[in-house]
Design a protein around this motif. Sequence first.
Motif, PDB file in Angstrom:
ATOM      1  N   LEU A 251     -63.029  55.733  -1.027  1.00  0.00           N
ATOM      2  CA  LEU A 251     -62.566  54.514  -0.389  1.00  0.00           C
ATOM      3  C   LEU A 251     -63.908  53.821  -0.289  1.00  0.00           C
ATOM      4  N   GLN A 252     -63.716  52.263  -0.432  1.00  0.00           N
ATOM      5  CA  GLN A 252     -64.816  51.463  -0.008  1.00  0.00           C
ATOM      6  C   GLN A 252     -64.313  50.506   0.886  1.00  0.00           C
ATOM      7  N   PRO A 253     -64.839  50.164   1.999  1.00  0.00           N
ATOM      8  CA  PRO A 253     -64.233  48.942   2.664  1.00  0.00           C
ATOM      9  C   PRO A 253     -64.928  47.624   1.779  1.00  0.00           C
ATOM     10  N   VAL A 254     -64.271  46.480   1.808  1.00  0.00           N
ATOM     11  CA  VAL A 254     -64.720  45.219   1.312  1.00  0.00           C
ATOM     12  C   VAL A 254     -64.607  44.250   2.368  1.00  0.00           C
ATOM     13  N   MET A 255     -65.733  43.646   2.875  1.00  0.00           N
ATOM     14  CA  MET A 255     -65.562  42.910   4.276  1.00  0.00           C
ATOM     15  C   MET A 255     -66.411  41.675   3.785  1.00  0.00           C
ATOM     16  N   GLY A 256     -66.221  40.576   4.866  1.00  0.00           N
ATOM     17  CA  GLY A 256     -66.935  39.297   4.490  1.00  0.00           C
ATOM     18  C   GLY A 256     -66.214  38.240   4.465  1.00  0.00           C
ATOM     19  N   TYR A 257     -64.740  38.453   4.434  1.00  0.00           N
ATOM     20  CA  TYR A 257     -64.100  37.395   4.443  1.00  0.00           C
ATOM     21  C   TYR A 257     -63.904  36.385   5.626  1.00  0.00           C
ATOM     22  N   LEU A 258     -64.361  36.843   6.663  1.00  0.00           N
ATOM     23  CA  LEU A 258     -64.442  35.936   7.799  1.00  0.00           C
ATOM     24  C   LEU A 258     -65.804  35.554   8.118  1.00  0.00           C
ATOM     25  N   HIS A 259     -66.739  35.879   7.050  1.00  0.00           N
ATOM     26  CA  HIS A 259     -68.211  35.867   7.422  1.00  0.00           C
ATOM     27  C   HIS A 259     -68.541  34.324   7.479  1.00  0.00           C
ATOM     28  N   ARG A 260     -69.418  33.773   8.693  1.00  0.00           N
ATOM     29  CA  ARG A 260     -69.989  32.426   8.852  1.00  0.00           C
ATOM     30  C   ARG A 260     -71.322  32.682   9.195  1.00  0.00           C
ATOM     31  N   ASN A 261     -71.862  33.599   8.870  1.00  0.00           N
ATOM     32  CA  ASN A 261     -73.400  33.775   8.889  1.00  0.00           C
ATOM     33  C   ASN A 261     -73.802  33.491  10.499  1.00  0.00           C
ATOM     34  N   HIS A 262     -73.042  34.055  11.248  1.00  0.00           N
ATOM     35  CA  HIS A 262     -73.488  33.851  12.921  1.00  0.00           C
ATOM     36  C   HIS A 262     -74.721  34.132  13.164  1.00  0.00           C
ATOM     37  N   GLU A 263     -75.471  34.917  12.698  1.00  0.00           N
ATOM     38  CA  GLU A 263     -76.996  35.034  12.905  1.00  0.00           C
ATOM     39  C   GLU A 263     -77.779  33.789  12.518  1.00  0.00           C
ATOM     40  N   ALA A 554     -68.205  55.214   8.392  1.00  0.00           N
ATOM     41  CA  ALA A 554     -67.827  56.656   8.152  1.00  0.00           C
ATOM     42  C   ALA A 554     -66.458  56.499   7.841  1.00  0.00           C
ATOM     43  N   MET A 555     -65.858  55.580   7.598  1.00  0.00           N
ATOM     44  CA  MET A 555     -64.441  55.284   7.315  1.00  0.00           C
ATOM     45  C   MET A 555     -64.084  56.278   5.771  1.00  0.00           C
ATOM     46  N   ALA A 556     -64.857  56.109   4.831  1.00  0.00           N
ATOM     47  CA  ALA A 556     -64.795  56.878   3.578  1.00  0.00           C
ATOM     48  C   ALA A 556     -64.668  58.208   4.038  1.00  0.00           C
ATOM     49  N   GLU A 557     -65.468  58.734   4.774  1.00  0.00           N
ATOM     50  CA  GLU A 557     -65.635  59.963   5.146  1.00  0.00           C
ATOM     51  C   GLU A 557     -64.417  60.573   5.887  1.00  0.00           C
ATOM     52  N   MET A 558     -63.784  59.668   6.555  1.00  0.00           N
ATOM     53  CA  MET A 558     -62.721  60.234   7.526  1.00  0.00           C
ATOM     54  C   MET A 558     -61.554  60.206   6.608  1.00  0.00           C
ATOM     55  N   VAL A 567     -54.306  56.066   5.837  1.00  0.00           N
ATOM     56  CA  VAL A 567     -55.378  55.126   5.900  1.00  0.00           C
ATOM     57  C   VAL A 567     -55.110  53.957   6.972  1.00  0.00           C
ATOM     58  N   VAL A 568     -53.931  53.590   7.104  1.00  0.00           N
ATOM     59  CA  VAL A 568     -53.702  52.656   8.055  1.00  0.00           C
ATOM     60  C   VAL A 568     -53.923  53.205   9.368  1.00  0.00           C
ATOM     61  N   ALA A 569     -53.437  54.366   9.670  1.00  0.00           N
ATOM     62  CA  ALA A 569     -53.713  54.849  10.936  1.00  0.00           C
ATOM     63  C   ALA A 569     -55.202  55.027  11.207  1.00  0.00           C
ATOM     64  N   ILE A 570     -55.865  55.706  10.294  1.00  0.00           N
ATOM     65  CA  ILE A 570     -57.280  55.778  10.605  1.00  0.00           C
ATOM     66  C   ILE A 570     -57.884  54.495  10.936  1.00  0.00           C
ATOM     67  N   LEU A 571     -57.677  53.467   9.924  1.00  0.00           N
ATOM     68  CA  LEU A 571     -58.256  52.133  10.220  1.00  0.00           C
ATOM     69  C   LEU A 571     -58.030  51.617  11.749  1.00  0.00           C
ATOM     70  N   GLY A 572     -56.649  51.966  12.167  1.00  0.00           N
ATOM     71  CA  GLY A 572     -56.173  51.617  13.452  1.00  0.00           C
ATOM     72  C   GLY A 572     -56.938  52.223  14.492  1.00  0.00           C
ATOM     73  N   SER A 573     -57.318  53.693  14.180  1.00  0.00           N
ATOM     74  CA  SER A 573     -58.041  54.431  15.356  1.00  0.00           C
ATOM     75  C   SER A 573     -59.300  53.921  15.363  1.00  0.00           C
ATOM     76  N   ILE A 574     -60.166  53.572  14.463  1.00  0.00           N
ATOM     77  CA  ILE A 574     -61.460  52.878  14.589  1.00  0.00           C
ATOM     78  C   ILE A 574     -61.366  51.780  15.305  1.00  0.00           C
ATOM     79  N   ASP A 575     -60.266  51.045  15.400  1.00  0.00           N
ATOM     80  CA  ASP A 575     -60.412  49.522  16.131  1.00  0.00           C
ATOM     81  C   ASP A 575     -61.302  48.456  15.789  1.00  0.00           C
ATOM     82  N   ILE A 576     -61.096  47.973  14.659  1.00  0.00           N
ATOM     83  CA  ILE A 576     -62.087  46.784  14.278  1.00  0.00           C
ATOM     84  C   ILE A 576     -61.720  45.530  14.571  1.00  0.00           C
ATOM     85  N   VAL A 577     -62.453  44.596  14.819  1.00  0.00           N
ATOM     86  CA  VAL A 577     -62.151  43.263  15.228  1.00  0.00           C
ATOM     87  C   VAL A 577     -62.944  42.667  14.149  1.00  0.00           C
ATOM     88  N   LEU A 578     -62.353  41.710  13.192  1.00  0.00           N
ATOM     89  CA  LEU A 578     -62.950  41.162  11.897  1.00  0.00           C
ATOM     90  C   LEU A 578     -63.905  40.281  12.379  1.00  0.00           C
TER      91      LEU A 578
END
Lengths: 583, 212
Positions: A251-263, A554-558, A567-578
């Motif tokens: 599994l590979q998470p792909v992110m950055g869809y909400l990226h606005r370069n906050h930094e 650690a998502m892929a590992e889990m 996958v849906v339950a595991i992601l829910g248990s990590i509790d991410i906010v995009l």
Amino acid sequence: MTETAAPAVVDTLEERFPGVVRRDVRAGFSGYVVDAGHLRELALHLRDDLGYSYLTSLTGVDYLPDSKMEVVYHACSMTGGAPLVFKTQVPRDSAVVPSLVSVFPGADFQEREAWDLLGIRFAGHPNLRRILMWEGFEGHPLRKDYREPFFEEEAKPYKNRWPEGHVYRIEDKTPFFKNVQYPPDFTPEGWAPAGDAGLYAGLGELPASPEEMGQTLRTDQMVVNLGPQHPSTHGVFRMVITLEGETIVDLQPVMGYLHRNHEKIGERNTFLMNMPYTDRLDYICSMHNNFGYAVAVEKLMGIRPPERAEYIRVMMAELTRIVSHLWSIGFLLNDLGAYFTPALYAINERELILDVFEATAGSRMMCNYFRFGGVARDLPPGALERVKELVLERLPRSIDEMDRYLTGNDIVRARCVGVGVLPPDKAVAFSAAGPVLRASGVPYDLRRADPYSIYDRLDFDVVTRPNGDVYDRYLVRVEELRQSLRILQQVVRDIPEGEIQTGKAQYQVRVPAGEAYGRVENPKGELGFYLVSNGKPNPWRYHIRAPSFINLTAMAEMCRGHKVADVVAILGSIDIVLGETDR
Amino acid sequence: MYGIGLLRGLAVTLKHFVGTYLDDLRWFGKRYYNPKALAVRQSAKARGVFTVQYPEERLPIPEEFRFIPFLLYEEGEGGAKIDRCTSCGICAKVCPPQCIWIQRSNDPVTGRPVPEPVEFYIDVDICMNCGLCAEYCPFDAIKMDHDFELATFDRFSEHIFNKEKLSKPVSYYASIRPRNYEREEAASAAKEAAKAARSSESGAAKAAEAQA
């Protein structure tokens, strides 16, 4: 001014690596500077001999005037205490640093982020691709000489706002198509996206033949994209999953869809201006984001808020923890298929807490309540009574009810027990934080391990569970709700009268040159702010150690070996906010 | 036995379900469109359905609630509007998304700045409602509003607020934020009194000097 490590460590490090590891002697800086060639050696020594087994934060700093790139590492010991800082400096034009993924697997995403945003290459990284920007993006936006399409000036406040303020809309000045810089030989019509070939290539080898796997039935592996538009991802988040039948191979998470370069925005802002921007990171718990940033800047400035402000801060922070954990439990149940009934019971309680935030801070979610050396305003009349009503009467009852409602539920248990197991050693190695780490049996809570504010005076337990599965993460959150109530009951009992701000509230704070790493125990994990100031009104570097982001390492590992529905339950248990994952 | 936990959980749902009807009975037809019932429904003692029938029913807005800044003017004689703003520019400097533009006025004869803005713009598309401008204004001239129903049909022509659109009387401010208004008035009165005392003291001292 980050805390220095214990003197014993100091001596051994410099003795053990003579001429290679040096103290960082710049004014306001601390820790060690190590030659890039010996970085891995030092990291192994720290991990194996000195017990610094947890890499908290990894980031880069672009020292453009010195033409240097610096990579800053914060490593922690699981027995607590301040992090140990070590850095390595490489020339800016050919920034290559050995990768530490083999030593600290938790460095994976953070190194990819540093490559993506700062253009620091990590030699030996297994999958060094962009992570927040898209493949095919030109340049590295956090470099100091990078200018964004809507660039106005190097630093705020912009000079044309006053006294000659002629209003304009930024879109009118740089209309679409004119605000984009293309590489010299680029034709937009002829361009085809690089595609996800690199992404899929990173998903592990497909097996050569079914015989090799000892199977008689011929099966194919299949790649499934979950998201970016998917209701279970809590936002715009995508997972690319390789399946063997229904079983997850990789599994590979792909992110950055909400990226606005906050930094980058943060480095253009003045110190105070960043405060409302931090609200937008993890928008469920903006008070905690304020807290982390205030702690970091106060470390740089060397001030402490007055007693009453500390109590108000902790009160708001713990109320936020209740909000966040209720929300996460409610939405975990949503992900499990209990569509919105538990979530709305949780949101019902959350609303009552948000009322307190609205009356105090002026906004339900974007609180912008903390200031350097205090809080923005005192509690309005009635707010404390309301909090008392909540923490002494209503919330204990409703949390017990939530517990009765869900914990014993057979479907919840069937879906959660034994799913997404993260063993303690892996949890530490992957730099997991917060409830994810504690559910794996590691009793690491910054409120105890490296106390800030008044947490050292408060009586509460660090909640852990032994199994590290989805169910334990849920149980840790339920128990942490109770511990937060315990803290709140002490706070509303002991809150003193008095000032809420140290010194005069200023809009242009003087922040001395130096670095600071301020961290707080956010409901999602360790939220850290790494700041570098050069004495100017704007931070030179403003980095956020985002727990939602790093917990995903650690998502892929889990997920490996589980069914695709888990996958849906595991992601829910990590509790991410995009908002925080993508920054 | 399998299913016991499920039933126990469903009992909680049932309790919530029955609770809504019990609460309806308790208010007996007065549960909605009744400010007293609304206050209970949104308190820690709330039971049953939580919903507010917006826009017919409205939640009371707490005093500190903040949305889009506005400019204050004193009402002079004959409907004259005296701006509190001195165009010092602090709000424009502190604004995090830089959505405030101020044009300072200059005296046409001497060319020196006059403490009064010619124009004052806020791009409300950019404004993030953080309230820093109101917090750091030394003249209490810019404050956060309570009016959040600002939807329009055309963002291009209507979302840059100019001085005229932003200006509201001090009496409006006193009505939405009575506690803040009183505190600020008391503070400025105390400041004035201290100033007067100082000037009369120095005046007396000068008179004494002249006598000596």
